[in-house]
Design a protein around this motif. Structure first.
Motif, short mmCIF file in Angstrom:
data_model
loop_
_atom_site.label_atom_id
_atom_site.label_comp_id
_atom_site.label_asym_id
_atom_site.label_seq_id
_atom_site.Cartn_x
_atom_site.Cartn_y
_atom_site.Cartn_z
N UNK A 140 0.82 -1.22 0.00
CA UNK A 140 0.00 0.00 0.00
C UNK A 140 0.85 1.27 0.00
N UNK A 141 1.92 1.29 0.80
CA UNK A 141 2.65 2.54 1.00
C UNK A 141 4.00 2.59 0.28
N UNK A 142 4.58 1.43 -0.03
CA UNK A 142 5.87 1.43 -0.74
C UNK A 142 5.91 0.27 -1.73
N UNK A 143 5.06 0.32 -2.74
CA UNK A 143 4.98 -0.79 -3.70
C UNK A 143 6.24 -1.00 -4.53
N UNK A 144 7.14 -0.02 -4.52
CA UNK A 144 8.35 -0.15 -5.32
C UNK A 144 9.25 -1.29 -4.85
N UNK A 162 14.38 -2.50 3.89
CA UNK A 162 13.03 -2.94 3.52
C UNK A 162 13.02 -4.30 2.83
N UNK A 163 14.13 -4.71 2.29
CA UNK A 163 14.16 -6.01 1.61
C UNK A 163 14.97 -7.06 2.37
N UNK A 222 11.52 -6.36 -5.95
CA UNK A 222 12.77 -6.82 -5.34
C UNK A 222 12.53 -8.08 -4.49
N UNK A 223 11.46 -8.06 -3.69
CA UNK A 223 11.20 -9.23 -2.84
C UNK A 223 10.73 -10.42 -3.68
N UNK A 283 18.12 -11.58 0.97
CA UNK A 283 18.84 -11.48 -0.30
C UNK A 283 20.24 -10.88 -0.21
N UNK A 284 20.48 -10.00 0.77
CA UNK A 284 21.77 -9.29 0.82
C UNK A 284 22.74 -10.02 1.74
N UNK A 285 23.94 -10.28 1.25
CA UNK A 285 24.94 -11.00 2.03
C UNK A 285 25.67 -10.08 3.00
N UNK A 286 26.16 -8.96 2.52
CA UNK A 286 26.92 -8.02 3.34
C UNK A 286 26.05 -6.79 3.57
N UNK A 287 25.23 -6.83 4.62
CA UNK A 287 24.27 -5.75 4.88
C UNK A 287 24.98 -4.58 5.58
N UNK A 288 25.02 -3.42 4.89
CA UNK A 288 25.67 -2.24 5.47
C UNK A 288 24.89 -0.96 5.17
N UNK A 289 23.89 -1.04 4.32
CA UNK A 289 23.23 0.15 3.79
C UNK A 289 21.78 0.20 4.28
N UNK A 290 21.40 1.34 4.88
CA UNK A 290 20.04 1.50 5.38
C UNK A 290 19.01 1.36 4.26
N UNK A 291 19.40 1.65 3.06
CA UNK A 291 18.47 1.53 1.93
C UNK A 291 18.06 0.08 1.68
N UNK A 292 18.79 -0.87 2.26
CA UNK A 292 18.48 -2.29 2.06
C UNK A 292 17.57 -2.87 3.15
#
Length: 456
Positions: free
Chosen positions: A18-22, A114-115, A26-27, A103-112
């Motif tokens: 509803x609020x972030x369909x973009x 949501x997924x 990715x998921x 999905x992300x192996x090396x998580x370091x970015x706040x942009x990641x």
């Protein structure tokens, strides 16, 4: 062996649509990648669409139950509120296996974020499952940088094997060997504890299973391709082949998953032409179970495990080599020839146990490789499933010619392994599975309702 059929349940939350369909593409890419990796492990998936709300989860449950899946694998694509899914999850008939991955192996970015925040959705769901007394398995790791998919697929195979046991039909030729008490079980108890059914061979109807000369010729022609034949193809060979084909026709007619025979029951008066040793070898190689001496319980477990783990065989521990810390495996002439070190051989046995004539048997040496030895051990109040990691050795004796032969080294020193096995009540019949893991065999034992005892 049929494929393992698994329900695939992706969990998500409607709020994000509803609020972030973009984020949805990715998921979904992550979901599709995980599904493809499971299928690459040999698993057949029954896929539910992405589920967010109660009615969507309920529809997925109906899909899985209708397709009679062997297990259901859940995958959180992000957080998913547990009260949306719990009612449906509790109605799933198959075992639940949670794949905890992102999905992300090396998580370091706040942009990641949501997924990649499905893990706390897993925690929410698992707590609700625990609150409601619903069992589940869970494996965690990155989708591609770990073996989490292989571990999940292994648990799915364990679930299939346990399900097969519950409907297993095991044939019995003759009564259990007189005096052997460790594996004894009544038909009623086998059905009550494990769901398996015994089908007794009726010797009076042996003539119903007609074997023609042409069928014998065809079977011998296959033997010439698959074995090193070290004996004459004479009347004993042909009558042994007839006996093996009688057993095969009986198993086909009765839709049996496994069988056992007591070699003393095969006499001239019985009508069985020879003791069907080769039938045991060939049926195990084709995925149907076997155990010796009328042991229906172990035969049923061999058949169940073979439905999902083709590296399974019936085996007995015969003799220890204290100097080398190894154990010699053997039997009269029954082994899973699919796992021979070399092309198996065929000889005629000089047989004097009954008057039915000399049978033809197969012999050879088991191949090397990691395996799990297992045993179903009757206890005072139920059954334990004993499992132990072993290493089958690249070893062939110069003096053990004409015998079924295999050598293994347990993880523990022999002086510790053998007492531990017998203190746990391990019987003299068992089996082993090439390439299986302790986690897979532990899951199988638990799904069969047994206490699991791990040695080493």
């Amino acid at each position: 062996m049929s494929k393992v059929k698994v329900g695939f349940l992706p969990l998500y939350v409607k709020l994000y649509d509803d609020v972030c369909p973009q984020y949805r593409p990715h998921v979904e890419a992550f979901m599709n990648d995980a599904a493809a990796r499971l299928e690459a492990e040999g698993v057949e998936l029954v896929k539910a669409p992405v589920c967010r709300l109660k009615d969507e989860f309920m529809a997925a449950t109906e899909l899985f139950n209708k397709n009679d899946v062997d297990a259901v694998v859940t995958l959180h694509l992000a957080y998913s509120p547990s009260l949306e899914s719990i009612d449906a999850l509790l109605k799933i008939k198959a075992p639940l296996i949670v794949m905890d991955s992102t999905p992300t192996y090396d998580f370091t970015d706040h942009a990641q974020v949501m997924t990649n925040h499905g893990i706390h959705g897993v925690q929410d769901m698992c707590n609700l499952l625990r609150q409601n007394g619903r069992g589940y398995f869970i494996e965690a790791g990155h989708i591609s940088e770990s073996d989490v998919v292989a571990r999940v697929a292994g648990l799915c195979r364990a679930a299939k094997a346990a399900k097969t046991l519950k409907s297993c039909r095991v044939g019995a030729i003759g009564e259990p060997f007189a005096g052997m008490g460790d594996f004894r079980i009544t038909p009623e108890r086998l059905k009550e504890y494990f769901g398996a059914t015994i089908v007794d061979f009726d010797f009076s109807k042996i003539k119903d299973y007609v074997v023609t000369d042409a069928e014998i010729d065809a079977e011998i022609a296959k033997d010439k391709e698959n074995f090193v034949i070290e004996c004459e193809i004479d009347e004993d060979y042909r009558e042994s082949t007839r006996a093996n084909l009688i057993v095969k026709k009986w198993m086909d007619a009765e839709k049996l998953d496994a069988f056992t025979f007591n070699f003393l029951a095969c006499t001239k008066a019985s009508g069985m032409p020879r003791v069907p040793f080769m039938a045991a070898c060939k049926e195990m190689a084709e995925g149907r179970g076997y155990a010796g001496e009328g042991d229906v319980m172990t035969a049923a477990f061999v058949g169940a495990l073979l439905s999902a783990f083709p590296g399974t065989t019936f085996a007995e521990m015969f003799c220890p080599n204290w100097k080398e810390g190894t154990i010699f495996l053997s039997h009269m002439g029954e082994w899973n020839i699919a796992h021979a070190m070399e092309k198996p051989s065929v000889i005629k046995m000089d047989y004097n146990y009954t008057d039915c004539g000399d049978p033809v048997i197969s012999y050879g040496t088991y191949k090397a490789g990691p395996a799990i030895f297992w045993n179903v051990a009757p206890q005072q109040d139920g059954y334990d499933f004993i499992i132990a990691p072993i290493e089958m050795l690249d070893q062939k004796s110069e003096t053990m010619h004409d015998q079924v032969e295999g050598w293994f080294k347990p993880a523990l020193p022999l002086e510790q392994f053998l007492p531990a096995y017998s203190l746990a009540g391990g019987t003299h019949h068992g089996g082993f599975v090439y390439g299986a893991t302790m986690a897979e065999m532990e899951a199988f034992g638990k799904l069969c309702g047994m206490n699991v005892v791990k040695i080493g």
